[in-house]
Design a protein around this motif. Structure first.
Motif, short mmCIF file in Angstrom:
data_model
loop_
_atom_site.label_atom_id
_atom_site.label_comp_id
_atom_site.label_asym_id
_atom_site.label_seq_id
_atom_site.Cartn_x
_atom_site.Cartn_y
_atom_site.Cartn_z
N ASP A 52 1.16 3.08 -13.71
CA ASP A 52 -0.40 3.25 -13.42
C ASP A 52 -0.48 4.74 -13.23
N THR A 53 0.22 5.28 -12.25
CA THR A 53 0.04 6.90 -11.72
C THR A 53 0.51 7.72 -12.94
N ILE A 54 1.39 7.47 -13.95
CA ILE A 54 1.78 8.31 -15.04
C ILE A 54 0.41 8.32 -16.14
N HIS A 55 0.03 7.10 -16.25
CA HIS A 55 -1.20 6.94 -16.91
C HIS A 55 -2.25 7.60 -16.52
N LEU A 56 -2.55 7.65 -15.45
CA LEU A 56 -3.59 8.54 -14.99
C LEU A 56 -3.64 10.09 -15.06
N TYR A 57 -2.17 10.49 -14.75
CA TYR A 57 -1.62 11.88 -14.81
C TYR A 57 -2.17 12.29 -16.04
N ILE A 58 -1.66 11.52 -17.17
CA ILE A 58 -1.89 11.86 -18.68
C ILE A 58 -3.21 11.95 -19.16
N ASN A 59 -3.97 11.11 -18.78
CA ASN A 59 -5.76 11.35 -18.76
C ASN A 59 -6.07 12.33 -18.41
N PHE A 60 -5.94 12.71 -17.05
CA PHE A 60 -6.26 14.19 -16.64
C PHE A 60 -5.75 15.31 -17.33
N LEU A 61 -4.53 15.36 -17.60
CA LEU A 61 -3.92 16.36 -18.40
C LEU A 61 -4.73 16.56 -19.74
N LYS A 62 -5.05 15.45 -20.19
CA LYS A 62 -5.73 15.61 -21.67
C LYS A 62 -7.03 16.15 -21.48
N SER A 63 -7.50 15.89 -20.25
CA SER A 63 -8.91 16.33 -19.80
C SER A 63 -8.99 17.78 -19.59
N PHE A 64 -7.95 18.24 -18.98
CA PHE A 64 -7.73 19.75 -18.89
C PHE A 64 -7.19 20.31 -20.15
N ASN A 65 -6.81 19.76 -21.04
CA ASN A 65 -6.56 20.26 -22.33
C ASN A 65 -7.67 20.31 -23.22
N GLU A 75 0.78 -1.31 -0.02
CA GLU A 75 0.14 0.07 0.05
C GLU A 75 0.69 1.36 0.17
N HIS A 76 1.67 1.39 0.95
CA HIS A 76 2.77 2.26 0.69
C HIS A 76 3.29 2.63 -0.43
N ASP A 77 3.87 1.60 -1.26
CA ASP A 77 4.47 2.16 -2.63
C ASP A 77 3.40 2.51 -3.67
N ILE A 78 2.11 2.14 -3.59
CA ILE A 78 1.13 2.67 -4.45
C ILE A 78 0.73 4.30 -4.11
N TYR A 79 0.85 4.44 -2.74
CA TYR A 79 0.35 5.93 -2.35
C TYR A 79 1.63 6.66 -2.85
N ILE A 80 3.02 6.50 -2.34
CA ILE A 80 4.07 7.24 -2.68
C ILE A 80 4.33 7.37 -4.11
N SER A 81 3.87 6.62 -4.95
CA SER A 81 4.04 6.64 -6.54
C SER A 81 3.40 7.93 -6.76
N TYR A 82 2.17 8.36 -6.11
CA TYR A 82 1.52 9.59 -6.36
C TYR A 82 2.02 10.76 -5.73
N VAL A 83 2.07 10.75 -4.38
CA VAL A 83 2.63 11.87 -3.67
C VAL A 83 4.20 12.33 -3.61
N SER A 84 4.98 11.30 -4.06
CA SER A 84 6.36 11.72 -4.30
C SER A 84 7.02 11.22 -5.57
N HIS A 85 6.68 9.80 -6.24
CA HIS A 85 7.52 9.60 -7.41
C HIS A 85 7.11 10.49 -8.49
N LEU A 86 5.59 10.43 -8.60
CA LEU A 86 4.97 11.09 -9.83
C LEU A 86 5.44 12.72 -10.01
N PRO A 87 5.70 13.54 -8.79
CA PRO A 87 6.06 14.95 -8.76
C PRO A 87 7.54 14.90 -9.31
N HIS A 88 8.33 13.90 -9.00
CA HIS A 88 9.70 13.97 -9.57
C HIS A 88 9.84 13.65 -10.84
N VAL A 89 9.09 12.67 -11.31
CA VAL A 89 8.84 12.58 -12.78
C VAL A 89 8.68 13.93 -13.64
N ILE A 90 7.28 14.31 -13.11
CA ILE A 90 6.77 15.52 -13.79
C ILE A 90 8.02 16.73 -13.62
#
Length: 285
Positions: free
Chosen positions: A242-255, A173-188
């Motif tokens: 999975d986190t990046i895919h979700l981010y891309i989908n939301f980015l497309k929605s905003f676009n 569970e930790h690794d799922i959550y941390i992919s959103y709150v820490s790892h994705l921000p670094h990727v971005i």
């Protein structure tokens, strides 16, 4: 007998732990695979003494692993095979499931506490260490049922000294959550920096003239160490994809909102998804 704390990895996190504990008169010894880090840590007072890897394992009451996650996985079983029932081992890695899985059958599994002090900054190395880095920051301890009660108590004591807010999760569970709150921000941050390199490679003078705080704050994390973050991204690869895919989908929605020129929806979106509002709402609850 005075507690001896051995830190393997004397960079930002390990160095900051050393700084903090020395202020409470702990005897802190250290080892780093990079001799320059060891020499710097000793010079600036992070540790009392540099020792060999083997000696650190032998004489430390508490062993702290503050090295890249892939390196933790490589050496953790070996360390646990050598410790006795009074020694405690904990790590500071940004991913937890692979580490915990790698030692599940070790006879001394109970002497290990899987922990993640969430306190990193974009700078690295012992020269960036701070004695107050952990003050009021969050710390996650994972799979606590697999750790011996006294090992858990000792580890909690260290994080209490560091003034951290400790909570508990399962490692997966930790690794799922941390992919959103820490790892994705670094990727971005890294990807945005890549865009800037591509766009302004031949217009550096123009770039300097128009750069502002928005870009500086958003790309701050791209200063982070590639030696640290490459193994983190790979270790948490599936969750991060999975986190990046979700981010891309939301980015497309905003676009799409921009393509529609929908002023009302854009304004509503910006107002609703202000992170400070979300945090305040949670704290209020």
């Amino acid at each position: 007998m005075k507690t001896i704390i051995g830190i393997i990895g004397l960079g930002l996190i390990g160095g900051s732990i050393g700084f903090s504990l020395r202020k409470f008169n702990y005897n802190v010894i250290g080892f780093d695979f990079n001799k320059k880090n060891s020499d710097c840590a000793l010079k600036i007072g992070i540790i009392n003494k540099i020792v060999s890897f083997q000696d650190l394992i032998k004489i430390s009451s508490i062993i702290i692993l503050s090295i890249p996650v892939d390196e933790i996985i490589k050496i953790l079983n070996n360390i646990l095979n050598k410790v006795n029932k009074k020694q405690v081992v904990f790590d500071t890695g940004s991913t937890k499931y692979s580490i915990c899985k790698s030692i599940i059958s070790n006879k001394n599994r109970g002497r290990f506490v899987a922990s993640h002090p969430i306190a990193g900054i974009e700078n690295s190395g012992p020269q960036s260490a701070r004695y107050n880095l952990f003050y009021r920051k969050n710390c996650i301890i994972c799979d606590k049922k697999l750790s011996d009660p006294d090992a858990l108590l000792t580890t909690n004591k260290i994080f209490n000294i560091l003034k951290m807010n400790v909570s508990y999760m399962e490692s997966k569970e930790h690794d799922i959550y941390i992919s959103y709150v820490s790892h994705l921000p670094h990727v971005i941050s890294f990807v945005l920096s890549r865009i800037i390199f591509k766009k302004f490679l031949y217009n550096k003078k123009k770039f300097i003239k128009i750069i502002g705080n928005g870009l500086i704050s958003t790309t701050r994390l791209s200063k982070s160490s590639s030696d640290t973050w490459t193994p983190i991204f790979l270790d948490n690869r599936d969750n991060l994809i999975d986190t990046i895919h979700l981010y891309i989908n939301f980015l497309k929605s905003f676009n799409n909102l921009l393509l529609e020129k929908n002023i009302y929806k854009i304004h509503k979106y910006l107002k609703k998804y202000n992170i400070n509002k979300i945090i305040n709402d949670i704290n209020y609850e």
